[in-house]
Design a protein around this motif. Structure first.
Motif, PDB file in Angstrom:
ATOM      1  N   ALA A 171     -12.452  43.771 101.618  1.00 19.71           N
ATOM      2  CA  ALA A 171     -13.377  42.800 101.028  1.00 19.71           C
ATOM      3  C   ALA A 171     -12.598  41.631 100.436  1.00 19.71           C
ATOM      4  N   LEU A 172     -11.495  41.969  99.752  1.00 14.80           N
ATOM      5  CA  LEU A 172     -10.680  40.926  99.135  1.00 14.80           C
ATOM      6  C   LEU A 172     -10.114  39.993 100.200  1.00 14.80           C
ATOM      7  N   MET A 173      -9.636  40.588 101.287  1.00 14.65           N
ATOM      8  CA  MET A 173      -9.068  39.801 102.375  1.00 14.65           C
ATOM      9  C   MET A 173     -10.125  38.843 102.943  1.00 14.65           C
ATOM     10  N   ALA A 174     -11.343  39.377 103.152  1.00 16.04           N
ATOM     11  CA  ALA A 174     -12.417  38.547 103.709  1.00 16.04           C
ATOM     12  C   ALA A 174     -12.740  37.398 102.769  1.00 16.04           C
ATOM     13  N   MET A 175     -12.813  37.696 101.464  1.00 21.13           N
ATOM     14  CA  MET A 175     -13.175  36.650 100.511  1.00 21.13           C
ATOM     15  C   MET A 175     -12.070  35.607 100.404  1.00 21.13           C
ATOM     16  N   LEU A 176     -10.818  36.071 100.401  1.00 21.57           N
ATOM     17  CA  LEU A 176      -9.704  35.120 100.312  1.00 21.57           C
ATOM     18  C   LEU A 176      -9.668  34.221 101.539  1.00 21.57           C
ATOM     19  N   THR A 177      -9.889  34.825 102.710  1.00 20.90           N
ATOM     20  CA  THR A 177      -9.880  34.025 103.938  1.00 20.90           C
ATOM     21  C   THR A 177     -10.965  32.957 103.891  1.00 20.90           C
ATOM     22  N   GLY A 178     -12.183  33.394 103.529  1.00 18.94           N
ATOM     23  CA  GLY A 178     -13.280  32.437 103.451  1.00 18.94           C
ATOM     24  C   GLY A 178     -12.990  31.357 102.422  1.00 18.94           C
ATOM     25  N   ALA A 179     -12.451  31.779 101.268  1.00 22.61           N
ATOM     26  CA  ALA A 179     -12.176  30.815 100.206  1.00 22.61           C
ATOM     27  C   ALA A 179     -11.150  29.794 100.662  1.00 22.61           C
ATOM     28  N   ALA A 180     -10.118  30.252 101.367  1.00 25.12           N
ATOM     29  CA  ALA A 180      -9.099  29.318 101.845  1.00 25.12           C
ATOM     30  C   ALA A 180      -9.691  28.380 102.887  1.00 25.12           C
ATOM     31  N   TRP A 181     -10.550  28.926 103.746  1.00 23.50           N
ATOM     32  CA  TRP A 181     -11.112  28.140 104.859  1.00 23.50           C
ATOM     33  C   TRP A 181     -11.986  27.007 104.332  1.00 23.50           C
ATOM     34  N   ILE A 182     -12.941  27.335 103.442  1.00 22.33           N
ATOM     35  CA  ILE A 182     -13.824  26.291 102.924  1.00 22.33           C
ATOM     36  C   ILE A 182     -13.102  25.491 101.825  1.00 22.33           C
ATOM     37  N   GLY A 183     -12.191  26.169 101.106  1.00 25.32           N
ATOM     38  CA  GLY A 183     -11.395  25.442 100.119  1.00 25.32           C
ATOM     39  C   GLY A 183     -10.622  24.304 100.763  1.00 25.32           C
ATOM     40  N   LEU A 184     -10.158  24.549 101.983  1.00 22.30           N
ATOM     41  CA  LEU A 184      -9.454  23.500 102.733  1.00 22.30           C
ATOM     42  C   LEU A 184     -10.371  22.295 102.961  1.00 22.30           C
ATOM     43  N   VAL A 185     -11.653  22.582 103.237  1.00 26.10           N
ATOM     44  CA  VAL A 185     -12.615  21.489 103.440  1.00 26.10           C
ATOM     45  C   VAL A 185     -12.702  20.642 102.167  1.00 26.10           C
ATOM     46  N   GLY A 186     -12.787  21.329 101.008  1.00 22.62           N
ATOM     47  CA  GLY A 186     -12.865  20.605  99.743  1.00 22.62           C
ATOM     48  C   GLY A 186     -11.599  19.816  99.476  1.00 22.62           C
ATOM     49  N   TRP A 187     -10.467  20.428  99.802  1.00 18.31           N
ATOM     50  CA  TRP A 187      -9.198  19.735  99.581  1.00 18.31           C
ATOM     51  C   TRP A 187      -9.112  18.482 100.443  1.00 18.31           C
ATOM     52  N   LEU A 188      -9.461  18.628 101.719  1.00 19.15           N
ATOM     53  CA  LEU A 188      -9.424  17.481 102.631  1.00 19.15           C
ATOM     54  C   LEU A 188     -10.364  16.392 102.138  1.00 19.15           C
ATOM     55  N   ARG A 189     -11.518  16.809 101.622  1.00 22.54           N
ATOM     56  CA  ARG A 189     -12.496  15.844 101.135  1.00 22.54           C
ATOM     57  C   ARG A 189     -11.924  15.057  99.949  1.00 22.54           C
ATOM     58  N   HIS A 190     -11.394  15.801  98.991  1.00 25.60           N
ATOM     59  CA  HIS A 190     -11.009  15.118  97.772  1.00 25.60           C
ATOM     60  C   HIS A 190      -9.687  14.378  97.900  1.00 25.60           C
ATOM     61  N   TYR A 191      -8.711  15.019  98.541  1.00 22.72           N
ATOM     62  CA  TYR A 191      -7.375  14.415  98.545  1.00 22.72           C
ATOM     63  C   TYR A 191      -7.093  13.586  99.780  1.00 22.72           C
TER      64      TYR A 191
END
Lengths: 408, 306
Positions: A171-191
């Protein structure tokens, strides 16, 4: 209006900080107050005025309930016309949805089973929407999260680890993967200033291709002849049903997360800062809020929700990762979140409604001899009618607080 | 990989680029037209899929693929006009409506397309540009569909019309500054409605190419995000129709990479090469966001670049 204030026409009353459009109706407002008003009063009604009868907040809540429900009724009418044109009976259709969705204990459980991932993917759209981002990549985060859970399960299962250790790791692996994947979208957006809507959808396609690559290549289970899949996680590693039901624990996880995220977005500093950023980025920056952290944080939360949905799809439904993970839950989640007006608690009943639609699909297919895409058409109609109804906010006369100020 | 194999891959890439790029080109030109008017339509994925279905169905029932192309354009026109009309209402967000139309168009196409998955419809004929060489591999690679030339001609025409006609001026003015357009007595909503409808027409034709030429049949997995990638492509092409054609060819080449490697027996990492256009799009978006030239070329009213 969860897609945020950006891109709205110049007619909206909330004061914008844009130097080229100084159409603020109340010129002397401090920026902070303006942003706060917009962040809290999502319906963009000026709250400064004294009212008679119901308070402005109560009226706003009624409006936020009446308009989406009205949009649902309107969509049902439009769809009825569609059915009549095709020579089918709308009454039979809606009757079958009731039977297939809520008619018996079995169908209720079937509905809840399908609504579990929808709650999570709805949250995955709603949380970034509160900070003003339209992120539509939950499908990819779900698929990749589910795939990573199945991939990490391979050494755990073959190594003979106890499920009590293995399942939380998955479960942790799945959540971390998802968080990194969409987190990347936020990072690309902001930075990097990359549009988050297109980037998240592209990443969805990349996620699905990545899963296909591994499932048909390096991680393919030789026993899966017809449908390439990863190694089955086995009965021991299956997430069981909630006692007394056939519904898996993903529903409970979705309910808990909806409540937790609702509290986070409405009752904490993080949530307030995020909503304020969603209302007016420049005002938030001027106040020294860590906008970059908030944007990436909200996106990571969204990704974690979608990844968790993927985990439950693998650990509770399919037992392995394969193309069945690409079931469109991520895209239906967008509609769920829009109908719930990005409110984490409201997502639960809306997700159950769409779970019922999905659950009755088979029945409609058999009894009315209509293709399974019927539900897709209905969802598309709801989506279009719902977004059209956005125009009604602030325009239904008896739902408006009386105000003393003028309005342009 | 020997020299001959490289040669075949190269020609397969060129031929593939032309084939794969045509739907990109039509959607991108349509989107360019729409965005020039200051509005963005993310729903072209829906237009593309519905266009593909309608074209195949009409071609199957009437026996005329060109009638199918026209009908696909008509279906796209209706979706585009609906988008344009809804977005003209106050407080409606054009990006969100685009997502809705993506789902609506795809749903309609799947619903009505069910009976047309099995039968085979008459397809568009290609022009054999490489027949004179006598080399079957080259001749096969250089089978070019007339729609490709229509698209190129259209790009040249649009580029000329934007710069040199009264309509082009009104369109660009509406896109750059709604206030000036209003001051000139131009109906902004009408201009944007027409531009979105025309853009939807072109996107529908792009869909017709998918089902009637390449891959050349109708099924539910026909389009895989081409409609959306075209939106990114327009940003990359900085709202210039001619550059849209080049960008579409580049995307086409990226999309043709997997199949052309497969043609000489390299099937390792097929799915990875399939993802190449998406990865390319993402990198292009990262590279072109925040660039000064892109910012100065963007229509001023466009929400996506604000």
């Amino acid at each position: 209006m969860g897609a945020g204030g950006r891109g709205r026409d110049a007619q909206g009353p909330p004061p914008q900080l844009s130097p080229t459009r100084g159409r603020s109706t109340s010129g002397g407002w401090p920026d902070m107050a303006a942003a706060k008003t917009k962040a809290t009063a999502m319906t963009m009604v000026s709250t400064s005025a004294p009212t008679t009868g119901l308070s402005a907040t109560a009226l706003r809540r009624i409006e936020a309930l009446v308009i989406p429900v009205g949009a649902l009724v309107g969509s049902a009418l439009v769809f009825s016309v569609f059915l009549l044109v095709l020579g089918k009976s709308p009454l039979q259709f809606f009757g079958l949805i009731w039977t297939g969705g809520f008619g018996s204990a079995f169908s209720v459980q079937n509905t809840l089973l399908r609504s579990a991932p929808l709650i999570l993917t709805g949250l995955a759209f709603a949380i970034p929407a509160r900070i003003g981002l339209t992120v539509i990549g939950a499908e990819g985060a779900l698929v990749l999260g589910g795939f990573m859970a199945a991939a990490v399960a391979i050494p755990l299962v073959t190594g003979g680890w106890a499920p009590q250790i293995g399942l939380p790791l998955m479960a942790l692996m799945a959540m971390l993967t998802g968080a990194a994947w969409i987190g990347l979208v936020g990072w690309l957006r902001h930075y990097r200033g990359v549009n988050e809507t297109i980037a998240s959808l592209l990443l969805s396609y990349i996620a699905i291709a990545t899963m296909n690559f591994f499932v048909e290549g390096p991680l393919r289970d030789p026993a899966s002849a017809n449908k390439p899949s990863t190694m089955p996680i086995g009965e021991l590693y299956r997430v069981g049903p909630i006692p007394g039901t056939t519904v898996h624990w993903g529903l409970a996880a979705g309910l808990v997360l909806a409540v937790v995220l609702h509290i986070l977005m409405t009752r904490t500093t993080f949530g307030f800062a995020a909503r304020m950023t969603g209302g007016n980025v420049r005002a938030a920056q001027a106040q020294g809020l860590p906008v970059g952290f908030l944007v990436v944080g909200c996106c990571a939360i969204a990704g974690a929700c979608a990844g968790l949905a993927g985990f439950f799809e693998v650990a509770a439904v399919h037992g392995q990762a394969n193309a069945s993970l690409v079931a469109g839950y991520g895209f239906t989640g967008i509609l769920v979140a829009f109908l719930a007006r990005q409110n984490a608690l409201a997502i639960v009943p809306v997700a159950i409604l769409f779970g019922a639609l999905a659950a009755s699909g088979g029945l409609i297919q058999r009894r009315m001899e209509m293709p399974d895409a019927t539900i897709l058409v209905l969802q598309g109609i709801i989506f279009v009618v719902l977004l059209t109804s956005e125009t009604l906010y602030g325009r239904i006369p008896f739902l408006q607080p009386r105000r003393t100020g003028d309005r342009t | 990989m020997t020299g001959a194999e490289l040669f075949i891959v190269l020609f397969a890439m060129i031929g593939g680029a032309i084939r794969v790029s045509t739907p990109f080109m039509f959607v991108a030109l349509g989107e360019c037209l729409t965005e020039k008017s200051g509005r963005i339509n993310l729903g072209h994925e829906g237009n593309l899929v519905l266009g593909a279905m309608v074209a195949y169905a009409v071609s199957f029932t009437t026996g005329s693929p060109w009638l199918g192309v026209l009908a696909a354009g008509g279906a796209g026109l209706i979706l585009g006009a609906m988008h344009g009309w809804i977005c003209a209402l106050p407080r409606v967000n054009d990006i969100a409506v685009g997502i809705a139309f993506m789902s609506f168009g795809t749903g309609l196409a799947f619903f009505f397309g069910k009976p047309f998955i099995q039968p085979s419809a008459p397809r568009l004929e290609a022009i054999g540009l490489g027949d004179w060489t006598g080399n079957p591999a080259i001749a096969q690679a250089l089978q070019v569909n007339p729609l490709f030339f229509v698209g190129v001609a259209l790009a040249v025409f649009l580029s000329w019309a934007f710069a040199n006609t009264r309509w082009g001026l009104i369109l660009r003015m509406t896109g750059d500054s709604a206030a000036s357009a209003r001051a000139m007595g131009v109906s902004i909503d009408l201009v944007r409605l027409l531009a979105t409808a025309a853009g939807g027409f072109l996107a529908g034709i792009g869909g017709a190419f998918l089902s009637l030429y390449y891959p050349g049949s109708w099924n539910e997995g026909l389009s895989s995000g081409q409609g959306l990638m075209a939106v990114a492509l327009v940003i990359f092409a900085r709202w210039d129709p001619i550059r849209c054609v080049w960008a579409a060819l580049l995307f086409g080449a990226a999309g043709a990479l997997g199949p052309s490697l497969q043609s000489i027996g390299i099937s390792q990492g097929y799915y990875f090469f399939n993802a190449a256009p998406y990865i390319l799009t993402l990198f292009i978006m990262i590279a072109s966001a925040r660039s000064k030239s892109a910012a100065s070329d963007a229509p001023g009213e466009l929400s996506i670049v604000k």
